[in-house]
Write a protein that holds these residues in place. Structure first.
Motif, PDB file in Angstrom:
ATOM      1  N   THR A 162       0.831  -1.204   0.000  1.00 38.26           N
ATOM      2  CA  THR A 162       0.000   0.000   0.000  1.00 38.26           C
ATOM      3  C   THR A 162       0.860   1.247   0.000  1.00 38.26           C
ATOM      4  O   THR A 162       0.605   2.205  -0.742  1.00 38.26           O
ATOM      5  CB  THR A 162      -0.935   0.000   1.225  1.00 38.26           C
ATOM      6  N   ALA A 163       1.892   1.261   0.827  1.00 39.29           N
ATOM      7  CA  ALA A 163       2.769   2.422   0.905  1.00 39.29           C
ATOM      8  C   ALA A 163       3.488   2.653  -0.416  1.00 39.29           C
ATOM      9  O   ALA A 163       3.655   3.804  -0.847  1.00 39.29           O
ATOM     10  CB  ALA A 163       3.777   2.233   2.032  1.00 39.29           C
ATOM     11  N   ALA A 164       3.915   1.590  -1.069  1.00 40.35           N
ATOM     12  CA  ALA A 164       4.610   1.743  -2.343  1.00 40.35           C
ATOM     13  C   ALA A 164       3.695   2.360  -3.396  1.00 40.35           C
ATOM     14  O   ALA A 164       4.145   3.161  -4.233  1.00 40.35           O
ATOM     15  CB  ALA A 164       5.131   0.388  -2.817  1.00 40.35           C
ATOM     16  N   ARG A 189       3.286   4.260   6.158  1.00 38.74           N
ATOM     17  CA  ARG A 189       3.994   3.188   6.872  1.00 38.74           C
ATOM     18  C   ARG A 189       4.243   3.591   8.323  1.00 38.74           C
ATOM     19  O   ARG A 189       4.142   2.754   9.227  1.00 38.74           O
ATOM     20  CB  ARG A 189       5.318   2.904   6.157  1.00 38.74           C
ATOM     21  N   ARG A 190       4.551   4.853   8.563  1.00 38.66           N
ATOM     22  CA  ARG A 190       4.834   5.309   9.918  1.00 38.66           C
ATOM     23  C   ARG A 190       3.575   5.268  10.793  1.00 38.66           C
ATOM     24  O   ARG A 190       3.657   4.938  11.989  1.00 38.66           O
ATOM     25  CB  ARG A 190       5.381   6.735   9.869  1.00 38.66           C
ATOM     26  N   PRO A 228       3.422   0.209  12.759  1.00 38.86           N
ATOM     27  CA  PRO A 228       3.504  -0.273  14.147  1.00 38.86           C
ATOM     28  C   PRO A 228       2.161  -0.771  14.685  1.00 38.86           C
ATOM     29  O   PRO A 228       2.132  -1.734  15.471  1.00 38.86           O
ATOM     30  CB  PRO A 228       3.989   0.962  14.917  1.00 38.86           C
ATOM     31  N   LEU A 229       1.062  -0.125  14.297  1.00 35.57           N
ATOM     32  CA  LEU A 229      -0.250  -0.557  14.788  1.00 35.57           C
ATOM     33  C   LEU A 229      -0.617  -1.928  14.239  1.00 35.57           C
ATOM     34  O   LEU A 229      -1.207  -2.758  14.944  1.00 35.57           O
ATOM     35  CB  LEU A 229      -1.320   0.461  14.401  1.00 35.57           C
ATOM     36  N   ALA A 275      -8.940   2.174  13.375  1.00 37.70           N
ATOM     37  CA  ALA A 275      -9.190   0.767  13.697  1.00 37.70           C
ATOM     38  C   ALA A 275      -9.489  -0.048  12.440  1.00 37.70           C
ATOM     39  O   ALA A 275      -8.949  -1.147  12.254  1.00 37.70           O
ATOM     40  CB  ALA A 275     -10.352   0.667  14.684  1.00 37.70           C
ATOM     41  N   LEU A 276     -10.340   0.475  11.557  1.00 36.02           N
ATOM     42  CA  LEU A 276     -10.708  -0.277  10.355  1.00 36.02           C
ATOM     43  C   LEU A 276      -9.531  -0.390   9.386  1.00 36.02           C
ATOM     44  O   LEU A 276      -9.344  -1.433   8.748  1.00 36.02           O
ATOM     45  CB  LEU A 276     -11.898   0.398   9.670  1.00 36.02           C
ATOM     46  N   THR A 277      -8.751   0.675   9.267  1.00 37.80           N
ATOM     47  CA  THR A 277      -7.600   0.614   8.365  1.00 37.80           C
ATOM     48  C   THR A 277      -6.552  -0.363   8.885  1.00 37.80           C
ATOM     49  O   THR A 277      -5.989  -1.156   8.123  1.00 37.80           O
ATOM     50  CB  THR A 277      -6.991   2.012   8.199  1.00 37.80           C
ATOM     51  N   THR A 278      -6.291  -0.326  10.185  1.00 37.63           N
ATOM     52  CA  THR A 278      -5.323  -1.264  10.757  1.00 37.63           C
ATOM     53  C   THR A 278      -5.823  -2.695  10.647  1.00 37.63           C
ATOM     54  O   THR A 278      -5.051  -3.615  10.351  1.00 37.63           O
ATOM     55  CB  THR A 278      -5.045  -0.904  12.223  1.00 37.63           C
TER      56      THR A 278
END
Length: 484
Positions: free
Chosen positions: A106-108, A118-119, A123-124, A198-201
Motif C-alpha cells: 500500500t505504501a509503495a 507506513r509510519r 507499528p499498529l 481501527a478499520l484501516t489497521t
C-alpha cells in the motif's frame, strides 16, 4: 442453575447468549422477527440465484476476535473469503488509491506519501492482536497491553482533519478519509479518527473478509455452537414488558434504548429513564441492492478488484458531506459505500450477473418532515454512479425500502420527534452518566417471592443509525471515476 433471557437475536444478542451458555447458564433467546440473526441475514433480494447481504457485508473485526477464536466459528462451518484488494477510493480522471493487505504494498502505491502511511499504520498493524483485545472490551477496564493501547489511542484521539495532514497527496488523504467516514462523525471532532484508524489497521492485519455464502453463515455458525450448549430460541414473539419473561435471574436486551425503556422502564430509577428518553440516534443511511451484468467498469482500474469502494470525492468534499449530514442537511452528493462481495465469493453471482451493495450516507428521514410516500430514489440518486451510453442494460434489477418503512419494521413502537436529526452533542449520546451505562438497576422478585434488586444488562451497541434500504437508479451526478 442460573437462568437468563436474551431479548433480540442480532449479532450481539446471539454472542451474549452463547457466552452465557458456555458458562453454564440456562439461556433462552426471544426474537420478534420470524428469523434469527438481525443484521447477519442474506437472501435473494433481486434476481433468483443472486445472494445479497441484508445488512452487514464485511467483517474486519470478527476474524481474530476473542469470541470467534474461543468458539471456533470456522470449525462450525464459517469460511472467510477475501477480494484481491480490501478497499479502494476512486477520484476523478481515473485516479484513486487502493488499500492492499500488505502495508508495504500500500505504501509503495502511494508514492511520496508511502513513508507517512507506513509510519502511522505499520507499528499498529504489528500489534493489532493486542490492540484489538483492548478496544473490544468495555471502555472502563485495566489494560493488559498499556503501551500498545496508548500508541493506538494517540492516533485514535485525533480529529480526522488533523490526522489527515500526515499525508499530502489527494489519493492518500482520500483513502484514509473514506475509512474514517464509516464513523458518521464530523471530521473535526475529537476521537473522530478512532473508527478510521481501527478499520484501516484491521484491513492490514486481517483484511476485510466476507462470509462464504453470505453473512447468514456467521449466524448459522453461532447458532450451531449455541445449540451445542443448550440455548433455546423463540421467534415471532415481541416482548413488551419485562414481566412477560417470568421468573428469571438475568435479562439481556439486544435492543435500542427506546425499546429497553419500553420493556423495563417501569422498574428503572427515574434518572435512568430520563437518560434513555434523551437518547438520540445518529445520522441515517440507505441501502440499495442491484443486480449488475459483468460488474462495474470503474475507470480507476484497482477499484475493479476491491471488495469495498468508497465514493465521496476528495478529503475536503467528504469532510463537507459529513458536516452537512450531522447538521441534519441532505448533501447533494452523499458519501456512498459500495460493496462488491462477489469478488471474494463468486458463488453469490449467477450467469454473469453480480449482486452490488450500495449504502449512501444521509440525514435521517422523519415521518413528520418527510412523507413516507416520498420517492426514495429522489433522495439518493445524486450520490450514485451514472451509466454511460451503451451500458444501460447493465442494471438488471434493484431492491430496497424507503427509510421510514424499514424503520417501522425494525422499531414499530418508536415515535420520531421533530428536531432529532443529526448527531447530538456527545454528552447526550450516553444513556446513563453514572459510569456504568450497561447495567440498569431494576426491582424484581425471585422465585421464593422475596423482593430483591436484580439487574438487566443492555448490550451496548456503537452509535449507528437505523439501516434502512432505499430504491434508486444509476442516475445523477457523481465523480467521473464512478461512472460507467
Amino acid at each position: 442453575m442460573t437462568s437468563a433471557v436474551v431479548v433480540g437475536s442480532g449479532p450481539n444478542g446471539l454472542a451474549a447468549a452463547l457466552t452465557l451458555a458456555a458458562e453454564g447458564v440456562s439461556v433462552r433467546v426471544v426474537e420478534a422477527a420470524d428469523t434469527l440473526g438481525g443484521g447477519t441475514r442474506s437472501s435473494e433480494l433481486t434476481l433468483p440465484g443472486l445472494l445479497h447481504d441484508e445488512c452487514s457485508g464485511f467483517h474486519p473485526l470478527l476474524l481474530g476476535s476473542a469470541f470467534a477464536e474461543r468458539f471456533d466459528l470456522t470449525g462450525a462451518g464459517l469460511t472467510y473469503r477475501w477480494a484481491d484488494a480490501e478497499f479502494a477510493h476512486p477520484l476523478d480522471g481515473g485516479r484513486g488509491a487502493t488499500l492492499w493487505r500488505s502495508v508495504e504494498e500500500t505504501a509503495a502505491a502511494l508514492g511520496r506519501d508511502g513513508t507517512a502511511w507506513r509510519r502511522v499504520f505499520g507499528p499498529l498493524t504489528e500489534r493489532f492482536d493486542a490492540i484489538g483485545e483492548e478496544f473490544l472490551q468495555p471502555m472502563l477496564h485495566v489494560p493488559r497491553h498499556p503501551v500498545s493501547l496508548a500508541r493506538f489511542g494517540a492516533r485514535a484521539a485525533m480529529p480526522v482533519s488533523a490526522l489527515g495532514r500526515a499525508w499530502r497527496t489527494p489519493q492518500a488523504r482520500a483513502l484514509f478519509g473514506g475509512a474514517a467516514a464509516h464513523a458518521l462523525r464530523p471530521f473535526g471532532g475529537v476521537l473522530s479518527s478512532a473508527i478510521g484508524v481501527a478499520l484501516t489497521t484491521a484491513a492490514h492485519a486481517y483484511g476485510w473478509p466476507v462470509a462464504e455464502g453470505g453473512s447468514a453463515a456467521i449466524r448459522d455458525a453461532v447458532l450451531a455452537r449455541a445449540a451445542e450448549h443448550g440455548v433455546t430460541f423463540e421467534t415471532g414473539r415481541e416482548v413488551t414488558t419485562i414481566d412477560e419473561l417470568g421468573p428469571v435471574d438475568l435479562v439481556m436486551l439486544d435492543t435500542s434504548p427506546r425499546a429497553a425503556l419500553r420493556i423495563a422502564g417501569r422498574r428503572m430509577p427515574r434518572h435512568v429513564r430520563a437518560a434513555y428518553r434523551r437518547f438520540r440516534h445518529g445520522p441515517g443511511a440507505f441501502k440499495v441492492d442491484f443486480a449488475v451484468a459483468e460488474g462495474v467498469p470503474w475507470t480507476h482500474e484497482q477499484s475493479r478488484h476491491a471488495g469495498t469502494v468508497h465514493l465521496g470525492g476528495g478529503f475536503e468534499e467528504m469532510a463537507a458531506t459529513e458536516r452537512q449530514v450531522n447538521a441534519g442537511r441532505m448533501p447533494e452528493r452523499p458519501f456512498v459505500l459500495v460493496g462488491q462481495q462477489y469478488l471474494a465469493d463468486e458463488a453469490r453471482s449467477a450467469n454473469g450477473v453480480h449482486p452490488l451493495h450500495l449504502r449512501p450516507r444521509a440525514r435521517r428521514v422523519h415521518r413528520r418532515r418527510d412523507r413516507g410516500d416520498r420517492p426514495a430514489d429522489r433522495t439518493v440518486r445524486p450520490g450514485l454512479p451514472r451509466p454511460r451510453p451503451g451500458h444501460a442494460r447493465a442494471l438488471r434489477d434493484r431492491h430496497g425500502r424507503p427509510q421510514p418503512e424499514l424503520r417501522r419494521r425494525r422499531h414499530p413502537h418508536r415515535r420520531e420527534r421533530p428536531g432529532a436529526a443529526g448527531v447530538p452533542p456527545p454528552r447526550r449520546t450516553r444513556p446513563v452518566r453514572d459510569g456504568r451505562p450497561r447495567r440498569l438497576p431494576v426491582l424484581g422478585r425471585d422465585p421464593a417471592g422475596r423482593r430483591r434488586p436484580r439487574h438487566v444488562r443492555l448490550q451496548r451497541r456503537p452509535l449507528r443509525p437505523p439501516r434502512p434500504a432505499l430504491t434508486g437508479g444509476f442516475r445523477g451526478t457523481a465523480p467521473r471515476s464512478a461512472r460507467y
